[in-house]
Scaffold this motif. Structure first.
Motif, PDB file in Angstrom:
ATOM      1  N   LEU A  68       0.855  -1.182   0.000  1.00  0.00           N
ATOM      2  CA  LEU A  68       0.000   0.000   0.000  1.00  0.00           C
ATOM      3  C   LEU A  68       0.891   1.232   0.000  1.00  0.00           C
ATOM      4  O   LEU A  68       1.684   1.432   0.923  1.00  0.00           O
ATOM      5  N   LEU A  69       0.749   2.061  -1.028  1.00  0.00           N
ATOM      6  CA  LEU A  69       1.535   3.289  -1.150  1.00  0.00           C
ATOM      7  C   LEU A  69       0.678   4.485  -0.757  1.00  0.00           C
ATOM      8  O   LEU A  69      -0.341   4.770  -1.403  1.00  0.00           O
ATOM      9  N   ILE A  70       1.086   5.172   0.292  1.00  0.00           N
ATOM     10  CA  ILE A  70       0.370   6.347   0.783  1.00  0.00           C
ATOM     11  C   ILE A  70       1.009   7.594   0.196  1.00  0.00           C
ATOM     12  O   ILE A  70       2.222   7.787   0.290  1.00  0.00           O
ATOM     13  N   ASN A  71       0.197   8.449  -0.386  1.00  0.00           N
ATOM     14  CA  ASN A  71       0.702   9.685  -0.996  1.00  0.00           C
ATOM     15  C   ASN A  71       0.509  10.833  -0.015  1.00  0.00           C
ATOM     16  O   ASN A  71      -0.570  11.420   0.087  1.00  0.00           O
ATOM     17  N   GLU A  72       1.557  11.140   0.727  1.00  0.00           N
ATOM     18  CA  GLU A  72       1.447  12.178   1.767  1.00  0.00           C
ATOM     19  C   GLU A  72       1.510  13.588   1.193  1.00  0.00           C
ATOM     20  O   GLU A  72       1.316  14.564   1.922  1.00  0.00           O
ATOM     21  N   GLN A  73       1.729  13.715  -0.114  1.00  0.00           N
ATOM     22  CA  GLN A  73       1.831  15.039  -0.731  1.00  0.00           C
ATOM     23  C   GLN A  73       0.494  15.541  -1.280  1.00  0.00           C
ATOM     24  O   GLN A  73       0.370  16.693  -1.651  1.00  0.00           O
ATOM     25  N   LEU A 109      -7.072   3.294   3.627  1.00  0.00           N
ATOM     26  CA  LEU A 109      -7.078   2.084   2.808  1.00  0.00           C
ATOM     27  C   LEU A 109      -6.568   0.880   3.596  1.00  0.00           C
ATOM     28  O   LEU A 109      -6.988  -0.260   3.348  1.00  0.00           O
ATOM     29  N   ALA A 110      -5.654   1.127   4.536  1.00  0.00           N
ATOM     30  CA  ALA A 110      -5.173   0.030   5.376  1.00  0.00           C
ATOM     31  C   ALA A 110      -6.305  -0.531   6.227  1.00  0.00           C
ATOM     32  O   ALA A 110      -6.409  -1.748   6.438  1.00  0.00           O
ATOM     33  N   GLU A 111      -7.177   0.354   6.717  1.00  0.00           N
ATOM     34  CA  GLU A 111      -8.321  -0.102   7.506  1.00  0.00           C
ATOM     35  C   GLU A 111      -9.302  -0.889   6.643  1.00  0.00           C
ATOM     36  O   GLU A 111      -9.918  -1.860   7.098  1.00  0.00           O
ATOM     37  N   ILE A 112      -9.464  -0.481   5.387  1.00  0.00           N
ATOM     38  CA  ILE A 112     -10.338  -1.212   4.467  1.00  0.00           C
ATOM     39  C   ILE A 112      -9.796  -2.613   4.226  1.00  0.00           C
ATOM     40  O   ILE A 112     -10.549  -3.606   4.261  1.00  0.00           O
ATOM     41  N   LEU A 163      -2.347   1.996  -4.783  1.00  0.00           N
ATOM     42  CA  LEU A 163      -1.873   3.383  -4.763  1.00  0.00           C
ATOM     43  C   LEU A 163      -2.985   4.319  -4.312  1.00  0.00           C
ATOM     44  O   LEU A 163      -4.055   4.376  -4.925  1.00  0.00           O
ATOM     45  N   ALA A 164      -2.734   5.070  -3.236  1.00  0.00           N
ATOM     46  CA  ALA A 164      -3.700   6.050  -2.760  1.00  0.00           C
ATOM     47  C   ALA A 164      -3.749   7.247  -3.697  1.00  0.00           C
ATOM     48  O   ALA A 164      -2.828   7.498  -4.483  1.00  0.00           O
ATOM     49  N   GLU A 165      -4.838   8.013  -3.614  1.00  0.00           N
ATOM     50  CA  GLU A 165      -5.005   9.194  -4.467  1.00  0.00           C
ATOM     51  C   GLU A 165      -3.936  10.239  -4.164  1.00  0.00           C
ATOM     52  O   GLU A 165      -3.541  10.433  -3.012  1.00  0.00           O
ATOM     53  N   GLY A 166      -3.505  10.931  -5.202  1.00  0.00           N
ATOM     54  CA  GLY A 166      -2.563  12.025  -5.034  1.00  0.00           C
ATOM     55  C   GLY A 166      -1.697  12.202  -6.266  1.00  0.00           C
ATOM     56  O   GLY A 166      -1.591  11.310  -7.114  1.00  0.00           O
ATOM     57  N   PRO A 167      -1.052  13.355  -6.390  1.00  0.00           N
ATOM     58  CA  PRO A 167      -0.232  13.643  -7.573  1.00  0.00           C
ATOM     59  C   PRO A 167       1.071  12.861  -7.553  1.00  0.00           C
ATOM     60  O   PRO A 167       1.575  12.457  -6.502  1.00  0.00           O
ATOM     61  N   LEU A 168       1.629  12.649  -8.749  1.00  0.00           N
ATOM     62  CA  LEU A 168       2.909  11.968  -8.909  1.00  0.00           C
ATOM     63  C   LEU A 168       3.877  12.876  -9.644  1.00  0.00           C
ATOM     64  O   LEU A 168       3.457  13.758 -10.401  1.00  0.00           O
ATOM     65  N   ASN A 169       5.182  12.650  -9.439  1.00  0.00           N
ATOM     66  CA  ASN A 169       6.162  13.338 -10.270  1.00  0.00           C
ATOM     67  C   ASN A 169       6.558  12.415 -11.427  1.00  0.00           C
ATOM     68  O   ASN A 169       6.149  11.242 -11.477  1.00  0.00           O
ATOM     69  N   ASN A 170       7.333  12.921 -12.341  1.00  0.00           N
ATOM     70  CA  ASN A 170       7.680  12.156 -13.540  1.00  0.00           C
ATOM     71  C   ASN A 170       8.424  10.867 -13.204  1.00  0.00           C
ATOM     72  O   ASN A 170       8.205   9.821 -13.837  1.00  0.00           O
ATOM     73  N   ASP A 171       9.311  10.932 -12.236  1.00  0.00           N
ATOM     74  CA  ASP A 171      10.055   9.733 -11.859  1.00  0.00           C
ATOM     75  C   ASP A 171       9.126   8.658 -11.299  1.00  0.00           C
ATOM     76  O   ASP A 171       9.291   7.459 -11.593  1.00  0.00           O
ATOM     77  N   GLN A 172       8.169   9.067 -10.490  1.00  0.00           N
ATOM     78  CA  GLN A 172       7.232   8.105  -9.912  1.00  0.00           C
ATOM     79  C   GLN A 172       6.344   7.490 -10.990  1.00  0.00           C
ATOM     80  O   GLN A 172       6.055   6.290 -10.959  1.00  0.00           O
ATOM     81  N   LEU A 189     -11.898   5.456  -3.180  1.00  0.00           N
ATOM     82  CA  LEU A 189     -12.684   4.551  -2.345  1.00  0.00           C
ATOM     83  C   LEU A 189     -12.517   4.870  -0.866  1.00  0.00           C
ATOM     84  O   LEU A 189     -13.476   4.772  -0.088  1.00  0.00           O
ATOM     85  N   ALA A 190     -11.316   5.239  -0.438  1.00  0.00           N
ATOM     86  CA  ALA A 190     -11.066   5.494   0.980  1.00  0.00           C
ATOM     87  C   ALA A 190     -11.917   6.648   1.490  1.00  0.00           C
ATOM     88  O   ALA A 190     -12.607   6.542   2.516  1.00  0.00           O
ATOM     89  N   ARG A 191     -11.894   7.786   0.805  1.00  0.00           N
ATOM     90  CA  ARG A 191     -12.704   8.928   1.235  1.00  0.00           C
ATOM     91  C   ARG A 191     -14.196   8.556   1.189  1.00  0.00           C
ATOM     92  O   ARG A 191     -14.956   8.880   2.103  1.00  0.00           O
ATOM     93  N   SER A 192     -14.605   7.882   0.126  1.00  0.00           N
ATOM     94  CA  SER A 192     -16.009   7.540  -0.031  1.00  0.00           C
ATOM     95  C   SER A 192     -16.495   6.644   1.104  1.00  0.00           C
ATOM     96  O   SER A 192     -17.556   6.877   1.686  1.00  0.00           O
ATOM     97  N   VAL A 193     -15.724   5.609   1.451  1.00  0.00           N
ATOM     98  CA  VAL A 193     -16.125   4.718   2.537  1.00  0.00           C
ATOM     99  C   VAL A 193     -16.197   5.471   3.859  1.00  0.00           C
ATOM    100  O   VAL A 193     -17.129   5.290   4.653  1.00  0.00           O
TER     101      VAL A 193
END
Length: 672
Positions: A67-72, A81-84, A114-123, A231-235
């Motif tokens: 599970l990848l959390i996007n803290e940005q 999502l971990a709780e789900i 992958l959690a919601e959030g923006p990515l950079n080009n490398d990611q 899904l996480a926010r919706s739940v």
């Protein structure tokens, strides 16, 4: 006294009197001190991010899911999502920050969530490369630069506060409710460019669009699946209500309750469907489909042993005499169950509490107690100790009419000052009053409360436009999950819906639905049966003890509904537990890990370690897919010994399952 003269005898009497006086002073001081009650605890209500699954580093524990959390990102709900995953028993995952992606050996993982959030080009490049080489990726409302990876094209527009509907013909949609299901938040719009549609967006309950909600796509040697909304926010919003409506009176009834946040938020015509749970099971279906060609995914069943549902028996008790509580507990015991009593004594000062404790003590003495016995006396600490020894829960039922913090402080001290402590870690608030989106839960967690029953089916919020009273799961769930706050922080307290309440159903109890006991029993039966039919749920029932303190129609109706509900649960083999027992199982299951998951593709053998806190009285059920890559499960071993296994279909996947005592066990599964 022989051998003593009058002077010596008087001296002895004086010494004994002084000693008795000193003992009385000491006893009175200790009694008065204990009557002050315990000081409220001061516990951090939040879950450490490290407890979510190795947040800061990835140890050499072999797990199939990352599970990848996007803290940005602006969306703080990624950690939810971990709780789900844990709610669905998918306890075979690890957690990492997206910012650490370049240091993570992605090839160790079969699946990345992958959690919601923006990515950079490398990611973007790293994730594309991972999938191209055979990885599987599931992303929540992903960065637009990943569109080609998912086989879609981003188009203008979005759907907010809409519905989705699974494609019943797609294998991933099998076993999921075919009705449209609500989601909360915003779904992006896409045009298909090679992806398969698992579920479609719908603009309202009856209007499906041609826009995808969930897709799956082959890319290189791997696969990528997309959710158009998070899904996480919706739940979180389905379960906890609309945070924008916190502290608003919306249902027309006096006082603010959690249910006020659901007026106009939950579709009453979908109340019978646990909408959040169905969408979580859709995610599990998707993960199971993506795991074909990799490791089979082990999973934990929702309930103990072979149970297909639970009845959680609870009863609020407002200054009731002990005989009324004993009456209800005895009825539950006759059905092989246990019960939670939430007791509310009247508030008093330290001296009065001390006086009540002395009176209770005297009433417990031989002969004297019999002469002073009062049939209508409240329970004594000795009676409460007996109820607890018999497996029941007895704890406080706080009033918070004068303020959340004041109410908890005063009722905690009252309850413990009467010698009724310790308070156990589940609760229901008097009148189910609620503050903020999660402020009530946050305060309760700071007192060490870990299961909340205040989301409660009562009142005008649950009458539809035709005047009917639908029943079911207004939080979209019959399962416990921990609360999450507006900042995405997980609280160390579980939310569990109370679906059945006598004060809503029974006309004799003043319930707005105005039902007879027989009609109310049919509601209980429908909800319990629904769990066995696939809407897997713990059904929490409120059986007030108050009617049993008197006689008349209300007592007779309450007794008939109680007995009828218990009879039906027992006939179906549904365990009848207290909330404390349910919490204990929930925490053991939640904290369990399925680790060191190894797959020998040549031998078609899966092995993994179940690790939980030791609890030889608690059965956890481990499940593995019955079929994998065209091969069928033929043997299960636990700690080196072959065991018989059952079969069960959950969502779109058929599993082989075996019950194991909580602890550490090695499970080996062979396919052929």
């Amino acid at each position: 006294m022989p051998g003593l003269n009058r002077r010596q005898l008087l001296k002895l009497v004086g010494i004994v009197s002084i000693l008795a006086l000193l003992m009385g002073v000491v006893f009175g001081y200790d009694l008065l001190r204990s009557a002050k009650g315990e000081l409220p605890p001061n516990i951090s209500p939040y879950v450490s991010v490290d407890d979510l699954g190795n947040w800061t580093s990835l140890p050499a524990v072999v797990s199939p899911i990352l599970l990848l959390i996007n803290e940005q990102g602006d969306n703080p709900f990624g950690a939810y999502l971990a709780e789900i995953l844990r709610a669905e028993g998918m306890n075979c995952f690890q957690v990492a920050r997206l910012s650490d992606l370049e240091h993570i050996p992605l090839d160790r993982f079969d699946l990345v969530l992958l959690a919601e959030g923006p990515l950079n080009n490398d990611q973007v490049a790293l994730l594309e490369g991972y999938v191209a080489k055979g990885g599987r990726l599931v992303a929540m409302r992903p960065d637009a630069r990943l569109a080609s990876l998912f086989g879609v094209e981003r188009v203008s527009g979005s759907t907010a506060e809409g519905y989705l509907q699974v494609d019943a013909g797609h294998p991933v949609g099998q076993g999921i409710a075919t009705e449209t299901l609500q989601f909360h938040g915003t779904a992006d719009h896409y045009r298909l460019a090679g992806a398969e549609v698992v579920a479609w967006l719908a603009s309202d309950r009856d209007t499906r669009t041609g826009l995808p909600a969930v897709t799956i796509h082959r890319y290189g040697e791997g696969q990528a699946a997309l959710w158009a909304f998070d899904l996480a926010r919706s739940v979180a919003y389905i379960r906890q209500g609309n945070p924008a409506w916190a502290n608003q009176e919306r249902d027309g009834a006096d006082f603010i309750r959690a249910s006020d946040m659901f007026v106009g938020w939950v579709d009453l015509d979908r109340l019978a469907i646990p909408q959040a749970d169905e969408q979580q099971r859709l995610l599990v279906n998707l993960l199971a489909a993506l795991s074909q060609g990799a490791r089979p995914l082990p999973r934990l069943w929702y309930f103990p042993g072979a149970a297909a549902g639970m009845l959680i028996a609870t009863g609020d008790s407002h200054q009731n005499p002990a005989f009324a509580i004993e009456d209800v507990l005895a009825r539950v015991e006759q059905h092989g169950g246990h019960m939670s009593i939430y007791y509310a004594p009247p508030l008093s000062n330290d001296w009065r509490r001390a006086g009540r404790r002395v009176k209770r003590w005297v009433e417990g003495l031989p002969l004297i107690g019999d002469a002073l016995a009062d049939q209508y006396a409240p329970p004594t600490p000795a009676q409460i100790a007996d109820w607890r020894a018999r497996g029941h829960e007895f704890t406080l039922h706080p009033y918070v009419d004068d303020g959340l913090e004041t109410g908890w402080h005063d009722h905690w001290r009252e309850f413990t000052g009467l010698g009724y402590g310790p308070a156990s870690p589940t609760v229901r608030t008097h009148r189910i009053l609620w503050t903020g989106w999660v402020e009530t839960a946050r305060l309760q967690a700071s007192y060490g409360i870990r299961l909340n029953l205040d989301y409660y089916h009562w009142g005008p919020a649950f009458q539809n436009e035709t005047g009917e009273w639908p029943y079911g799961h207004f939080t979209g769930s019959g399962l416990p999950m921990r609360f999450v706050d507006e900042q995405g922080r997980i609280l160390n307290i579980y939310q569990q819906l109370t679906q059945l309440a006598d004060e809503h159903l029974l006309g004799a109890a003043g319930g707005p639905a105005g039902m007879s006991a027989e009609d109310a029993i049919r509601v209980s039966q429908a909800l319990l049966r629904s769990s066995l039919d696939g809407h897997y749920s713990a059904i929490v029932a409120q059986f007030h003890t108050d009617p049993f303190a008197s006689s008349g129609e209300s007592t007779a109706e309450a007794a008939r509904w109680l007995e009828g509900t218990l009879d039906y649960a027992a006939a179906l083999g549904i365990p009848i537990w207290s909330a404390a027992e349910w919490l204990r199982f929930t925490e053991i299951r939640h904290d369990a890990t399925l680790e060191d998951v190894q797959w020998n593709s040549a031998a078609r053998r899966l092995s993994f370690q179940l690790v939980t806190q030791p609890a030889p009285d608690m059965d956890l059920t481990v499940m593995v897919p019955l079929w994998h890559n065209g091969a069928r499960l033929v043997q299960m071993e636990v700690d080196g010994q072959p065991v018989d296994y059952g079969e069960r279909r959950v969502g779109g996947v058929t599993y082989g399952w075996v019950s194991i005592k909580a602890g550490s066990h090695r499970v080996v599964v062979t396919y052929d």
